[in-house]
Design an enzyme around this catalytic site. Structure first.
Site: not given
Length: 306
Positions: A168, A253
């Site tokens: 998204d 990350e």
């Protein structure tokens, strides 16, 4: 008359001479010309996108696929958080004309749990409920990396970049052009993320010197998943590189980057990290009325895929 015949002969001879001279002066036009071959090769970009069933899933994947259709040499790896592959995602990929790989794996633990360790999940208080929100997409991204390693081992051309993409988020085509410049790990700013207008690496003399982030800035790499891409060959050199369920949301990350780079080796792209080419947008959860509670309920629409 003889004089007229002679004039015609001279005229014909003159025209023949003109044609011969024209052909000699225009030889390149009728000869085979060889121009040096210009290489049009662009490295493959492997986009890894976890996705899960929800009302806005098809809308999000449709919007993203329409963007990716404009990207040269792109391979989309879509992984469903599901026990089986769904026809909705399968049909959307087939109709997209994209080069794709469709995978699936079910998340081991629920995204919402009241018993998860506080070090792993983020505690959020909402107006009605309080719950633990754990890192999502871990198993899905790891399955994609396993597939990628097998694919690269069997490929003659192992060049490319790996980009972890939410279904998204919003992507400019320019961000994909930046990825093709990567030697090891490239980084760039991300808009509308971490409570900021833009979260970005700080660059001094062409090197990443720090990060402009307010959400847990002590993270080893305080950047969003959309803010970096990795040379594909590094996943062959580091077979142990993967995401971890033992790491909380926001640290995934750093978890993957620690295997393949250091801060000093990061390559600042997007004009030294001064341009935003990707935004961490999120689709709002649709508010759908319960037909059973309506005085005049609409006709059933369960037979239509949305």
């Amino acid at each position: 008359m003889p004089f007229v015949n002679i004039k015609k002969q001279y005229l014909a001879f003159g025209m023949l001479v003109f044609v011969v001279l024209f052909l000699f002066n225009s030889r390149p036009a009728i000869q085979c010309q060889f121009t040096p071959e210009v290489s049009t090769y662009v490295p493959t970009i492997y986009g890894i996108t976890p996705t899960y069933a929800r009302l806005a899933q098809k809308a999000d994947l449709t919007r993203l696929s329409q963007t990716l259709m404009l990207v040269k040499n792109f391979h989309w790896i879509v992984i469903e958080d599901s026990e089986t592959k769904t026809s909705l995602v399968e049909n959307l990929l087939k109709e997209s004309t994209l080069k794709y790989t469709h995978l699936n794996v079910k998340t081991h633990k629920s995204k919402h749990s009241t018993v998860m360790d506080v070090n792993i999940c983020v505690f959020k208080t909402e107006t009605i409920t309080t719950s633990w929100y754990c890192a999502s997409g871990v198993e899905q991204r790891n399955v994609a990396l396993n597939w990628l390693r097998g694919h690269l081992k069997d490929s003659d051309d192992k060049r490319g970049a790996v980009y972890f993409m939410d279904d998204d988020n919003t992507y400019s085509l320019k961000v994909f052009d930046e990825m093709r410049k990567i030697k090891k790990v490239g980084v760039w700013p991300v808009g509308i993320v971490g409570g900021m207008r833009v979260e970005m690496p700080l660059v001094t003399d062409g090197k990443v010197s720090g990060f402009n982030a307010v959400w847990k800035p002590f993270r080893p790499f305080p950047i969003d998943m959309a803010g970096f891409a990795i040379n594909a060959t590094l996943f062959l050199l580091h077979p142990e590189a993967k995401f971890s369920r033992k790491v909380q949301s926001g640290f995934q990350e750093s978890e993957i980057l620690k295997y393949v780079t250091t801060k000093d080796d990061l390559e600042p792209l997007a004009e030294n990290c001064t341009k935003v080419y990707v935004w961490h947008t999120r689709t709002q959860k649709p508010s759908i009325l319960n037909p059973k509670k309506l005085k005049h309920p609409p006709l059933p629409d369960d037979h239509i895929e949305v």
